[in-house]
Design a protein around this motif. Structure first.
Motif, mmCIF file in Angstrom:
data_model
loop_
_atom_site.group_PDB
_atom_site.id
_atom_site.type_symbol
_atom_site.label_atom_id
_atom_site.label_comp_id
_atom_site.label_asym_id
_atom_site.label_seq_id
_atom_site.Cartn_x
_atom_site.Cartn_y
_atom_site.Cartn_z
ATOM 1 N N ASN A 5 0.836 -1.206 0.000
ATOM 2 C CA ASN A 5 0.000 0.000 0.000
ATOM 3 C C ASN A 5 0.869 1.253 0.000
ATOM 4 O O ASN A 5 1.995 1.234 0.479
ATOM 5 N N ALA A 6 0.289 2.352 -0.491
ATOM 6 C CA ALA A 6 0.986 3.640 -0.483
ATOM 7 C C ALA A 6 0.009 4.735 -0.078
ATOM 8 O O ALA A 6 -1.181 4.674 -0.392
ATOM 9 N N TYR A 7 0.549 5.724 0.621
ATOM 10 C CA TYR A 7 -0.225 6.902 1.026
ATOM 11 C C TYR A 7 0.547 8.118 0.560
ATOM 12 O O TYR A 7 1.732 8.278 0.876
ATOM 13 N N LEU A 8 -0.115 8.985 -0.207
ATOM 14 C CA LEU A 8 0.548 10.123 -0.822
ATOM 15 C C LEU A 8 0.169 11.433 -0.150
ATOM 16 O O LEU A 8 -1.010 11.747 0.000
ATOM 17 N N LEU A 9 1.188 12.179 0.236
ATOM 18 C CA LEU A 9 1.030 13.490 0.874
ATOM 19 C C LEU A 9 1.633 14.540 -0.055
ATOM 20 O O LEU A 9 2.850 14.659 -0.155
ATOM 21 N N PRO A 10 0.792 15.301 -0.758
ATOM 22 C CA PRO A 10 1.291 16.257 -1.736
ATOM 23 C C PRO A 10 1.841 17.542 -1.113
ATOM 24 O O PRO A 10 1.884 17.683 0.107
ATOM 25 N N GLY A 11 2.201 18.468 -1.983
ATOM 26 C CA GLY A 11 2.655 19.776 -1.551
ATOM 27 C C GLY A 11 1.511 20.660 -1.103
ATOM 28 O O GLY A 11 0.329 20.315 -1.224
ATOM 29 N N ASN A 12 1.841 21.811 -0.574
ATOM 30 C CA ASN A 12 0.884 22.732 0.041
ATOM 31 C C ASN A 12 -0.122 23.345 -0.933
ATOM 32 O O ASN A 12 -1.292 23.489 -0.612
ATOM 33 N N SER A 13 0.322 23.703 -2.114
ATOM 34 C CA SER A 13 -0.514 24.448 -3.053
ATOM 35 C C SER A 13 -1.675 23.603 -3.585
ATOM 36 O O SER A 13 -1.502 22.414 -3.862
ATOM 37 N N PRO A 14 -2.834 24.218 -3.780
ATOM 38 C CA PRO A 14 -3.965 23.498 -4.376
ATOM 39 C C PRO A 14 -3.647 22.914 -5.757
ATOM 40 O O PRO A 14 -4.268 21.948 -6.169
ATOM 41 N N ARG A 15 -2.658 23.470 -6.445
ATOM 42 C CA ARG A 15 -2.288 22.905 -7.752
ATOM 43 C C ARG A 15 -1.716 21.499 -7.617
ATOM 44 O O ARG A 15 -1.682 20.743 -8.585
ATOM 45 N N ARG A 17 -3.115 19.136 -6.070
ATOM 46 C CA ARG A 17 -4.222 18.167 -6.127
ATOM 47 C C ARG A 17 -4.142 17.389 -7.449
ATOM 48 O O ARG A 17 -4.232 16.177 -7.469
ATOM 49 N N GLU A 18 -3.988 18.108 -8.545
ATOM 50 C CA GLU A 18 -3.880 17.463 -9.851
ATOM 51 C C GLU A 18 -2.607 16.619 -9.929
ATOM 52 O O GLU A 18 -2.621 15.503 -10.446
ATOM 53 N N TRP A 19 -1.494 17.169 -9.415
ATOM 54 C CA TRP A 19 -0.228 16.433 -9.432
ATOM 55 C C TRP A 19 -0.354 15.113 -8.679
ATOM 56 O O TRP A 19 0.081 14.070 -9.172
ATOM 57 N N VAL A 20 -0.934 15.131 -7.466
ATOM 58 C CA VAL A 20 -0.996 13.921 -6.656
ATOM 59 C C VAL A 20 -1.900 12.869 -7.292
ATOM 60 O O VAL A 20 -1.620 11.674 -7.239
ATOM 61 N N GLU A 21 -2.984 13.306 -7.926
ATOM 62 C CA GLU A 21 -3.872 12.343 -8.597
ATOM 63 C C GLU A 21 -3.191 11.747 -9.826
ATOM 64 O O GLU A 21 -3.339 10.551 -10.102
ATOM 65 N N SER A 22 -2.420 12.548 -10.545
ATOM 66 C CA SER A 22 -1.653 12.049 -11.680
ATOM 67 C C SER A 22 -0.584 11.064 -11.221
ATOM 68 O O SER A 22 -0.386 10.007 -11.836
ATOM 69 N N PHE A 23 0.086 11.406 -10.140
ATOM 70 C CA PHE A 23 1.113 10.523 -9.587
ATOM 71 C C PHE A 23 0.489 9.205 -9.122
ATOM 72 O O PHE A 23 1.037 8.133 -9.338
ATOM 73 N N LYS A 24 -0.664 9.296 -8.505
ATOM 74 C CA LYS A 24 -1.384 8.104 -8.055
ATOM 75 C C LYS A 24 -1.652 7.162 -9.232
ATOM 76 O O LYS A 24 -1.408 5.956 -9.134
ATOM 77 N N ARG A 25 -2.126 7.711 -10.327
ATOM 78 C CA ARG A 25 -2.389 6.888 -11.518
ATOM 79 C C ARG A 25 -1.097 6.276 -12.052
ATOM 80 O O ARG A 25 -1.088 5.129 -12.501
ATOM 81 N N ALA A 26 -0.015 7.037 -11.999
ATOM 82 C CA ALA A 26 1.264 6.556 -12.536
ATOM 83 C C ALA A 26 1.846 5.388 -11.749
ATOM 84 O O ALA A 26 2.533 4.544 -12.319
ATOM 85 N N ILE A 27 1.568 5.339 -10.446
ATOM 86 C CA ILE A 27 2.153 4.274 -9.625
ATOM 87 C C ILE A 27 1.152 3.197 -9.224
ATOM 88 O O ILE A 27 1.514 2.235 -8.547
ATOM 89 N N ALA A 28 -0.090 3.327 -9.638
ATOM 90 C CA ALA A 28 -1.156 2.424 -9.180
ATOM 91 C C ALA A 28 -0.855 0.959 -9.427
ATOM 92 O O ALA A 28 -1.211 0.109 -8.597
ATOM 93 N N ASP A 29 -0.170 0.633 -10.507
ATOM 94 C CA ASP A 29 0.105 -0.776 -10.804
ATOM 95 C C ASP A 29 1.227 -1.356 -9.936
ATOM 96 O O ASP A 29 1.473 -2.559 -9.973
ATOM 97 N N GLN A 30 1.865 -0.519 -9.131
ATOM 98 C CA GLN A 30 2.940 -0.979 -8.254
ATOM 99 C C GLN A 30 2.451 -1.323 -6.850
ATOM 100 O O GLN A 30 3.224 -1.846 -6.043
ATOM 101 N N PHE A 31 1.201 -1.009 -6.543
ATOM 102 C CA PHE A 31 0.662 -1.186 -5.202
ATOM 103 C C PHE A 31 -0.726 -1.805 -5.262
ATOM 104 O O PHE A 31 -1.444 -1.656 -6.249
ATOM 105 N N GLU A 32 -1.114 -2.460 -4.194
ATOM 106 C CA GLU A 32 -2.484 -2.955 -4.082
ATOM 107 C C GLU A 32 -3.448 -1.799 -3.875
ATOM 108 O O GLU A 32 -4.515 -1.756 -4.478
ATOM 109 N N THR A 33 -3.081 -0.860 -3.001
ATOM 110 C CA THR A 33 -3.912 0.294 -2.686
ATOM 111 C C THR A 33 -3.044 1.543 -2.677
ATOM 112 O O THR A 33 -1.955 1.532 -2.117
ATOM 113 N N VAL A 34 -3.534 2.601 -3.292
ATOM 114 C CA VAL A 34 -2.872 3.905 -3.234
ATOM 115 C C VAL A 34 -3.927 4.921 -2.820
ATOM 116 O O VAL A 34 -4.960 5.056 -3.470
ATOM 117 N N LYS A 35 -3.666 5.614 -1.722
ATOM 118 C CA LYS A 35 -4.554 6.675 -1.246
ATOM 119 C C LYS A 35 -3.827 8.007 -1.316
ATOM 120 O O LYS A 35 -2.614 8.074 -1.113
#
Length: 90
Positions: A5-15, A17-35
Motif C-alpha cells: 500500500n501507499a499513502y501520498l502526501l502532496p505539496g501545500n498548493s492546491p495545484r 491536487r492534480e499532481w498527486v492524482e496524476s502521480f497516483k495513476r502513474a504508480i497504481a500498478d505498483q501497489f495494491e492500494t494507493v490513497k
C-alpha cells in the motif's frame, strides 16, 4: 513483487491536487492500494496547511493500510516527518 500500500502526501498548493492524482495513476500498478490526501485548507481557501490537523487526517487515512509506504512532497514531508516523530505515522 508488489509493495502492498501507499499513502501520498502532496505539496501545500492546491495545484498539487492534480499532481498527486496524476502521480497516483502513474504508480497504481505498483501497489495494491494507493490513497491520496487532499488538504483541508484547499477546501477552505486558506494559504497554508494546518500540520496538526493534517497529521490527524493522515493517521485516519492510513489506519487500514498497514503496511504502507508514505510518499511525500513539500509540506507533505513535514506532515510525514512530524507524524512519524509523534508516533502517529509509521
Amino acid at each position: 513483487m508488489k509493495a502492498r500500500n501507499a499513502y501520498l502526501l502532496p505539496g501545500n498548493s492546491p495545484r498539487h491536487r492534480e499532481w498527486v492524482e496524476s502521480f497516483k495513476r502513474a504508480i497504481a500498478d505498483q501497489f495494491e492500494t494507493v490513497k491520496t490526501q487532499h488538504y483541508t485548507h484547499w477546501e477552505r481557501g486558506e494559504s497554508n496547511a494546518n500540520v496538526v490537523e493534517e497529521i490527524a487526517k493522515a493517521t485516519r487515512g492510513t489506519n487500514d493500510l498497514a503496511p504502507y509506504v508514505l510518499v511525500a512532497k513539500s509540506i507533505g514531508t513535514v506532515i510525514a516527518t512530524e507524524g512519524a516523530a509523534r508516533g502517529n505515522l509509521a
